[in-house]
Design a protein around this motif. Structure first.
Motif, PDB file in Angstrom:
ATOM      1  N   ARG A  22       0.866  -1.177   0.000  1.00 35.62           N
ATOM      2  CA  ARG A  22       0.000   0.000   0.000  1.00 35.62           C
ATOM      3  C   ARG A  22       0.902   1.225   0.000  1.00 35.62           C
ATOM      4  NH1 ARG A  22      -2.203  -3.080   4.078  1.00 35.62           N
ATOM      5  NH2 ARG A  22      -1.568  -1.607   5.670  1.00 35.62           N
ATOM      6  N   CYS A  23       0.335   2.361  -0.391  1.00 37.75           N
ATOM      7  CA  CYS A  23       1.152   3.570  -0.433  1.00 37.75           C
ATOM      8  C   CYS A  23       0.346   4.780  -0.004  1.00 37.75           C
ATOM      9  CB  CYS A  23       1.726   3.793  -1.835  1.00 37.75           C
ATOM     10  SG  CYS A  23       0.517   4.177  -3.099  1.00 37.75           S
ATOM     11  N   HIS A  24       1.096   5.827   0.325  1.00 34.65           N
ATOM     12  CA  HIS A  24       0.480   7.105   0.680  1.00 34.65           C
ATOM     13  C   HIS A  24       1.374   8.227   0.179  1.00 34.65           C
ATOM     14  CE1 HIS A  24      -0.339  10.600   3.287  1.00 34.65           C
ATOM     15  NE2 HIS A  24      -1.580  10.239   3.042  1.00 34.65           N
ATOM     16  N   HIS A  25       0.767   9.179  -0.517  1.00 31.90           N
ATOM     17  CA  HIS A  25       1.469  10.370  -1.006  1.00 31.90           C
ATOM     18  C   HIS A  25       1.108  11.542  -0.107  1.00 31.90           C
ATOM     19  CE1 HIS A  25       1.461   7.891  -4.627  1.00 31.90           C
ATOM     20  NE2 HIS A  25       2.449   8.648  -5.081  1.00 31.90           N
ATOM     21  N   LEU A  26       2.092  12.217   0.399  1.00 37.01           N
ATOM     22  CA  LEU A  26       1.895  13.477   1.107  1.00 37.01           C
ATOM     23  C   LEU A  26       2.518  14.546   0.223  1.00 37.01           C
ATOM     24  CD1 LEU A  26       0.944  15.018   3.610  1.00 37.01           C
ATOM     25  CD2 LEU A  26       3.196  14.586   4.618  1.00 37.01           C
ATOM     26  N   LEU A  27       1.673  15.370  -0.386  1.00 34.94           N
ATOM     27  CA  LEU A  27       2.135  16.323  -1.385  1.00 34.94           C
ATOM     28  C   LEU A  27       2.169  17.739  -0.839  1.00 34.94           C
ATOM     29  CD1 LEU A  27      -0.015  15.174  -4.455  1.00 34.94           C
ATOM     30  CD2 LEU A  27       2.222  14.335  -3.736  1.00 34.94           C
ATOM     31  N   GLN A  28       3.221  18.445  -1.193  1.00 36.67           N
ATOM     32  CA  GLN A  28       3.225  19.884  -1.012  1.00 36.67           C
ATOM     33  C   GLN A  28       2.354  20.431  -2.143  1.00 36.67           C
ATOM     34  OE1 GLN A  28       6.985  22.144  -1.618  1.00 36.67           O
ATOM     35  NE2 GLN A  28       6.974  22.206   0.623  1.00 36.67           N
ATOM     36  N   GLN A  29       1.816  21.628  -1.978  1.00 36.88           N
ATOM     37  CA  GLN A  29       0.968  22.139  -3.060  1.00 36.88           C
ATOM     38  C   GLN A  29       1.768  22.180  -4.351  1.00 36.88           C
ATOM     39  OE1 GLN A  29      -1.774  25.252  -2.515  1.00 36.88           O
ATOM     40  NE2 GLN A  29      -1.586  25.981  -4.601  1.00 36.88           N
ATOM     41  N   PRO A  30       1.222  21.569  -5.418  1.00 35.46           N
ATOM     42  CA  PRO A  30       1.914  21.595  -6.703  1.00 35.46           C
ATOM     43  C   PRO A  30       2.163  23.035  -7.165  1.00 35.46           C
ATOM     44  CG  PRO A  30       0.132  19.999  -6.733  1.00 35.46           C
ATOM     45  CD  PRO A  30      -0.012  20.784  -5.463  1.00 35.46           C
ATOM     46  N   ARG A  31       3.319  23.227  -7.793  1.00 32.72           N
ATOM     47  CA  ARG A  31       3.705  24.545  -8.300  1.00 32.72           C
ATOM     48  C   ARG A  31       3.664  24.486  -9.825  1.00 32.72           C
ATOM     49  NH1 ARG A  31       9.087  26.664  -8.933  1.00 32.72           N
ATOM     50  NH2 ARG A  31       9.785  24.690  -8.065  1.00 32.72           N
ATOM     51  N   VAL A  32       2.861  25.352 -10.411  1.00 30.28           N
ATOM     52  CA  VAL A  32       2.750  25.400 -11.863  1.00 30.28           C
ATOM     53  C   VAL A  32       3.996  26.086 -12.414  1.00 30.28           C
ATOM     54  CG1 VAL A  32       1.399  26.242 -13.812  1.00 30.28           C
ATOM     55  CG2 VAL A  32       0.232  25.408 -11.742  1.00 30.28           C
ATOM     56  N   ILE A  33       4.772  25.354 -13.208  1.00 28.20           N
ATOM     57  CA  ILE A  33       6.023  25.850 -13.770  1.00 28.20           C
ATOM     58  C   ILE A  33       5.773  26.535 -15.116  1.00 28.20           C
ATOM     59  CG2 ILE A  33       8.325  25.192 -14.610  1.00 28.20           C
ATOM     60  CD1 ILE A  33       7.922  24.879 -11.582  1.00 28.20           C
ATOM     61  N   HIS A  34       4.961  25.888 -15.935  1.00 24.88           N
ATOM     62  CA  HIS A  34       4.650  26.446 -17.254  1.00 24.88           C
ATOM     63  C   HIS A  34       3.168  26.243 -17.518  1.00 24.88           C
ATOM     64  CE1 HIS A  34       4.919  27.586 -21.431  1.00 24.88           C
ATOM     65  NE2 HIS A  34       4.314  26.457 -21.750  1.00 24.88           N
ATOM     66  N   PHE A  35       2.485  27.355 -17.751  1.00 27.05           N
ATOM     67  CA  PHE A  35       1.067  27.277 -18.072  1.00 27.05           C
ATOM     68  C   PHE A  35       0.694  28.424 -19.000  1.00 27.05           C
ATOM     69  CE2 PHE A  35      -3.261  28.864 -17.214  1.00 27.05           C
ATOM     70  CZ  PHE A  35      -3.968  27.810 -17.749  1.00 27.05           C
ATOM     71  N   ASP A  36       0.032  28.078 -20.061  1.00 30.65           N
ATOM     72  CA  ASP A  36      -0.595  29.028 -20.971  1.00 30.65           C
ATOM     73  C   ASP A  36      -1.836  28.313 -21.466  1.00 30.65           C
ATOM     74  OD1 ASP A  36      -1.498  30.426 -23.195  1.00 30.65           O
ATOM     75  OD2 ASP A  36       0.486  30.732 -24.047  1.00 30.65           O
ATOM     76  N   PRO A  37      -3.027  28.874 -21.226  1.00 30.15           N
ATOM     77  CA  PRO A  37      -4.249  28.154 -21.610  1.00 30.15           C
ATOM     78  C   PRO A  37      -4.306  27.801 -23.092  1.00 30.15           C
ATOM     79  CG  PRO A  37      -4.759  30.397 -20.873  1.00 30.15           C
ATOM     80  CD  PRO A  37      -3.306  30.170 -20.629  1.00 30.15           C
ATOM     81  N   ASN A  38      -3.517  28.489 -23.902  1.00 31.77           N
ATOM     82  CA  ASN A  38      -3.504  28.206 -25.339  1.00 31.77           C
ATOM     83  C   ASN A  38      -2.363  27.282 -25.750  1.00 31.77           C
ATOM     84  OD1 ASN A  38      -5.739  29.975 -25.812  1.00 31.77           O
ATOM     85  ND2 ASN A  38      -4.318  31.667 -25.499  1.00 31.77           N
ATOM     86  N   ALA A  39      -1.485  26.947 -24.828  1.00 28.63           N
ATOM     87  CA  ALA A  39      -0.353  26.073 -25.140  1.00 28.63           C
ATOM     88  C   ALA A  39      -0.792  24.616 -25.166  1.00 28.63           C
ATOM     89  CB  ALA A  39       0.760  26.274 -24.115  1.00 28.63           C
ATOM     90  N   LYS A  40       0.025  23.789 -25.785  1.00 36.68           N
ATOM     91  CA  LYS A  40      -0.280  22.354 -25.868  1.00 36.68           C
ATOM     92  C   LYS A  40       0.247  21.580 -24.672  1.00 36.68           C
ATOM     93  CE  LYS A  40      -0.674  22.175 -30.816  1.00 36.68           C
ATOM     94  NZ  LYS A  40      -0.302  21.559 -32.058  1.00 36.68           N
ATOM     95  N   GLN A  88      -3.295  18.442 -23.272  1.00 36.40           N
ATOM     96  CA  GLN A  88      -4.723  18.205 -23.452  1.00 36.40           C
ATOM     97  C   GLN A  88      -4.898  17.239 -24.604  1.00 36.40           C
ATOM     98  OE1 GLN A  88      -6.243  22.428 -23.407  1.00 36.40           O
ATOM     99  NE2 GLN A  88      -7.810  21.380 -22.210  1.00 36.40           N
ATOM    100  N   ASP A  89      -5.664  16.190 -24.351  1.00 39.54           N
ATOM    101  CA  ASP A  89      -5.892  15.143 -25.331  1.00 39.54           C
ATOM    102  C   ASP A  89      -7.388  14.865 -25.349  1.00 39.54           C
ATOM    103  OD1 ASP A  89      -5.390  13.011 -27.133  1.00 39.54           O
ATOM    104  OD2 ASP A  89      -5.248  11.591 -25.468  1.00 39.54           O
ATOM    105  N   ASN A  90      -8.040  15.186 -26.452  1.00 39.81           N
ATOM    106  CA  ASN A  90      -9.495  15.014 -26.562  1.00 39.81           C
ATOM    107  C   ASN A  90     -10.234  15.685 -25.410  1.00 39.81           C
ATOM    108  OD1 ASN A  90      -9.396  13.532 -28.985  1.00 39.81           O
ATOM    109  ND2 ASN A  90      -8.943  11.657 -27.847  1.00 39.81           N
ATOM    110  N   GLY A  91      -9.802  16.886 -25.055  1.00 40.73           N
ATOM    111  CA  GLY A  91     -10.479  17.655 -24.022  1.00 40.73           C
ATOM    112  C   GLY A  91     -10.135  17.258 -22.598  1.00 40.73           C
ATOM    113  N   GLN A  92      -9.214  16.307 -22.416  1.00 44.59           N
ATOM    114  CA  GLN A  92      -8.824  15.845 -21.089  1.00 44.59           C
ATOM    115  C   GLN A  92      -7.342  16.079 -20.877  1.00 44.59           C
ATOM    116  OE1 GLN A  92     -11.033  14.464 -18.809  1.00 44.59           O
ATOM    117  NE2 GLN A  92     -12.582  15.007 -20.313  1.00 44.59           N
ATOM    118  N   LEU A  93      -6.965  16.375 -19.636  1.00 35.04           N
ATOM    119  CA  LEU A  93      -5.544  16.451 -19.312  1.00 35.04           C
ATOM    120  C   LEU A  93      -4.970  15.040 -19.272  1.00 35.04           C
ATOM    121  CD1 LEU A  93      -5.344  19.171 -16.525  1.00 35.04           C
ATOM    122  CD2 LEU A  93      -4.280  19.243 -18.785  1.00 35.04           C
ATOM    123  N   ARG A  94      -3.779  14.879 -19.819  1.00 36.20           N
ATOM    124  CA  ARG A  94      -3.096  13.589 -19.827  1.00 36.20           C
ATOM    125  C   ARG A  94      -1.617  13.825 -19.503  1.00 36.20           C
ATOM    126  NH1 ARG A  94      -7.367  10.865 -19.845  1.00 36.20           N
ATOM    127  NH2 ARG A  94      -8.528  10.457 -21.715  1.00 36.20           N
TER     128      ARG A  94
END
Length: 160
Positions: free
Chosen positions: A83-101, A132-138
């Motif tokens: 079994r496993c457990h992830h304890l995550l720090q808040q993810p930091r967005v490094i690169h984001f542009d809503p129009n980027a691939k 984004q692949d067919n409207g979903q994040l992958r």
């Protein structure tokens, strides 16, 4: 999917960790693109998974084989199941542009894997390259950089 936001990327990372912690591995695998990779470098700052040894460098087919092995009745290394457990720090967005691939998110984590009365702890950073692949994040690439990546390890049974 409506207009993609940076918060959608952060929520995706948390959702992925939940799937792993709940051992919903088939749903987790569906998060990867067909040409996606899961990579765990063997050295700090490693830039090439092909020309240098890695702890793991698995495409979607190899991930599927590992998932099938975990579910197998004759997988004695999984009796009792890990079994496993992830304890995550808040993810930091490094690169984001809503129009980027492609988008990039980096997350510091503490990860615990347990089987029977044994617990193993790992600390590091996960970098998700998302598309984004067919409207979903992958996941196009998930890179897991362990703090002590150059230390000797036993078998890592599950996915960080």
């Amino acid at each position: 999917m409506t207009q993609l936001t940076a918060q959608d990327l952060i929520d995706f990372v948390y959702h992925e960790a939940d799937l792993l912690d709940e051992q919903r591995f088939d749903e987790w695998l569906d998060l990867f693109t067909d040409d996606g990779y899961y990579w765990m470098p063997l050295a700090h700052g490693q830039t090439d998974p092909i020309l240098h040894a890695s702890l793991l460098y698995e495409d979607k087919l190899l991930l599927q084989v590992r998932i099938e092995r975990l579910a197998g009745q004759r997988t004695f290394s999984q009796q009792p199941k890990s079994r496993c457990h992830h304890l995550l720090q808040q993810p930091r967005v490094i690169h984001f542009d809503p129009n980027a691939k492609e988008h990039q998110v980096r997350t510091a984590f503490h990860y615990t894997e347990t089987r029977g009365d044994e617990q193993t702890f790992y600390v590091g950073w996960a970098t998700h390259h998302l598309v984004q692949d067919n409207g979903q994040l992958r996941i196009k690439l998930k890179r897991v950089d362990l703090l002590n990546c150059d230390a000797p390890f036993g078998n890592i049974q599950l996915f960080m």
